[in-house]
Design a protein around this motif. Structure first.
Motif, mmCIF file in Angstrom:
data_model
loop_
_atom_site.group_PDB
_atom_site.id
_atom_site.type_symbol
_atom_site.label_atom_id
_atom_site.label_comp_id
_atom_site.label_asym_id
_atom_site.label_seq_id
_atom_site.Cartn_x
_atom_site.Cartn_y
_atom_site.Cartn_z
ATOM 1 N N LYS A 140 0.844 -1.186 0.000
ATOM 2 C CA LYS A 140 0.000 0.000 0.000
ATOM 3 C C LYS A 140 0.884 1.242 0.000
ATOM 4 O O LYS A 140 1.756 1.415 0.842
ATOM 5 C CB LYS A 140 -0.919 0.024 1.214
ATOM 6 C CG LYS A 140 -1.932 1.175 1.171
ATOM 7 C CD LYS A 140 -2.906 1.111 2.335
ATOM 8 C CE LYS A 140 -3.952 2.217 2.229
ATOM 9 N NZ LYS A 140 -4.918 2.190 3.356
ATOM 10 N N GLU A 180 0.905 5.421 0.034
ATOM 11 C CA GLU A 180 0.062 6.538 0.435
ATOM 12 C C GLU A 180 0.828 7.852 0.335
ATOM 13 O O GLU A 180 2.033 7.903 0.575
ATOM 14 C CB GLU A 180 -0.409 6.379 1.882
ATOM 15 C CG GLU A 180 -1.190 5.113 2.154
ATOM 16 C CD GLU A 180 -1.407 4.907 3.640
ATOM 17 O OE1 GLU A 180 -2.371 5.481 4.175
ATOM 18 O OE2 GLU A 180 -0.596 4.187 4.261
ATOM 19 N N ARG A 194 -2.186 0.620 -4.528
ATOM 20 C CA ARG A 194 -1.302 -0.515 -4.253
ATOM 21 C C ARG A 194 -0.315 -0.668 -5.389
ATOM 22 O O ARG A 194 -0.682 -0.535 -6.566
ATOM 23 C CB ARG A 194 -2.102 -1.800 -4.054
ATOM 24 C CG ARG A 194 -2.911 -1.787 -2.763
ATOM 25 C CD ARG A 194 -3.325 -3.169 -2.315
ATOM 26 N NE ARG A 194 -4.064 -3.093 -1.042
ATOM 27 C CZ ARG A 194 -3.477 -3.052 0.152
ATOM 28 N NH1 ARG A 194 -2.149 -3.115 0.227
ATOM 29 N NH2 ARG A 194 -4.195 -2.970 1.249
ATOM 30 N N PHE A 204 -8.570 6.039 -1.917
ATOM 31 C CA PHE A 204 -7.932 4.881 -2.540
ATOM 32 C C PHE A 204 -8.297 4.796 -4.015
ATOM 33 O O PHE A 204 -9.462 4.913 -4.405
ATOM 34 C CB PHE A 204 -8.334 3.582 -1.858
ATOM 35 C CG PHE A 204 -7.608 2.374 -2.407
ATOM 36 C CD1 PHE A 204 -6.315 2.092 -2.004
ATOM 37 C CD2 PHE A 204 -8.214 1.551 -3.346
ATOM 38 C CE1 PHE A 204 -5.627 0.998 -2.520
ATOM 39 C CE2 PHE A 204 -7.543 0.459 -3.866
ATOM 40 C CZ PHE A 204 -6.246 0.185 -3.449
#
Length: 299
Positions: free
Chosen positions: A84, A86, A108, A145
């Motif tokens: 992941k 961010e 991802r 996301f």
């Protein structure tokens, strides 16, 4: 005029222990853009990147130190397939503790791919507070996301077509309109008489301004030259790197362009004379706009 870097900024996020290593061939590049004018509406940006919850980089960049230019890339690499990734970013004005806008985004990493993750800091999000787990984009609260299957592979040429505060998809061909003014844009008629002012370091100048469309907000090369037809005298052009101020939907401006009119001439010889002024603006993409207009130096 406020100078701005002519080069595009690249931010390299360094992987920390446990986030990369052997087999970490999944790369993510953030394409950071904004529709706000850097140096006027935004003066600094703070960004933090994480891979699988571990901070890989935290950085503050400011326009005043010549470290901030948008659009830009933030490269987050390397990462394991499925990690992941961010990014949180906040934009600030000078002297203000609270950010103008904040944005978070996550995806991802995909093994064997170099993903381009677009992130925009939108003026429409100024003052918008989203619930926990959401972020503001284009004035709306959305899920931060983004599924990697919906992302394109990174192509470095994206930056040439990215919108910014002045060059949008609807702004049309590059165009400049010559005006006048030290602290604001005012129209300038053909043959209009302009007063001259004495400079602090010698010489005398007029104040010019431009209204601009279809050129980038930052990193423009300004060239100003002039010709006195009755004196058969060409003024030496000057160049400077400049940034534009957003002045409403679809247009930007710059004012306070000081053009010396007696370089190489006695000031008394230019009073009352017609002066043909030529101005060129070139942005980092190589797009160019020009304007030419005759003014008359006040007697």
């Amino acid at each position: 005029m406020r100078p701005t870097p002519h080069v595009l900024l690249a931010l390299l996020a360094l992987g920390s222990p446990g986030c990369g290593g052997e087999g970490a061939d999944a790369l993510v590049v953030v394409g950071l853009t904004t529709d706000m004018a850097i140096g006027f509406e935004i003066d600094a940006i703070e960004s933090t990147t994480k891979v699988d919850g571990v901070i890989t980089r935290a950085e503050r960049l400011s326009y005043g130190s010549s470290g901030l230019s948008l659009p830009a890339e933030i490269e987050i690499a390397p990462a394991q397939d499925g990690a992941k990734v961010e990014l949180s970013v906040a934009a600030f004005r000078d002297g203000e503790a609270a950010p103008v806008v904040k944005r978070t985004v996550a995806t991802r990493a995909a093994g064997g791919r170099r993903l381009l993750l677009p992130v925009s800091l939108d003026a429409a999000c100024s003052g918008v507070a989203c619930a926990a787990g959401a972020t503001c984009a284009a004035g709306m609260c959305v899920d931060p996301f983004v599924d990697p299957s919906g992302l394109d592979d990174h192509d470095p040429t994206w930056i040439a077509s990215a919108s910014d505060a002045c060059k949008t998809r609807s702004s049309g061909d590059p165009e400049i309109v010559m005006g006048q003014g030290e602290s604001a844009f005012a129209p300038l008629e053909e043959g209009e008489v302009l007063p001259i002012e004495a400079g602090l370091q010698g010489g005398h100048h007029v104040w010019l301004a431009l209204r601009v469309a279809g050129l980038r907000q930052m990193g423009l090369r300004l060239t100003v030259g002039g010709h006195f037809p009755e004196l058969a005298f060409e003024l030496v052009p000057f160049t400077a790197l400049v940034a534009l101020r957003r002045a409403g939907e679809g247009r930007c401006e710059i004012y306070g362009i000081r053009f010396r009119v007696d370089r190489g001439l006695p000031v008394e010889s230019v009073r009352g004379q017609a002066l043909d002024v030529e101005i060129t603006l070139e942005d980092p993409n190589g797009d160019i706009a020009t304007a030419a207009q005759r003014i008359v130096i006040a007697p």
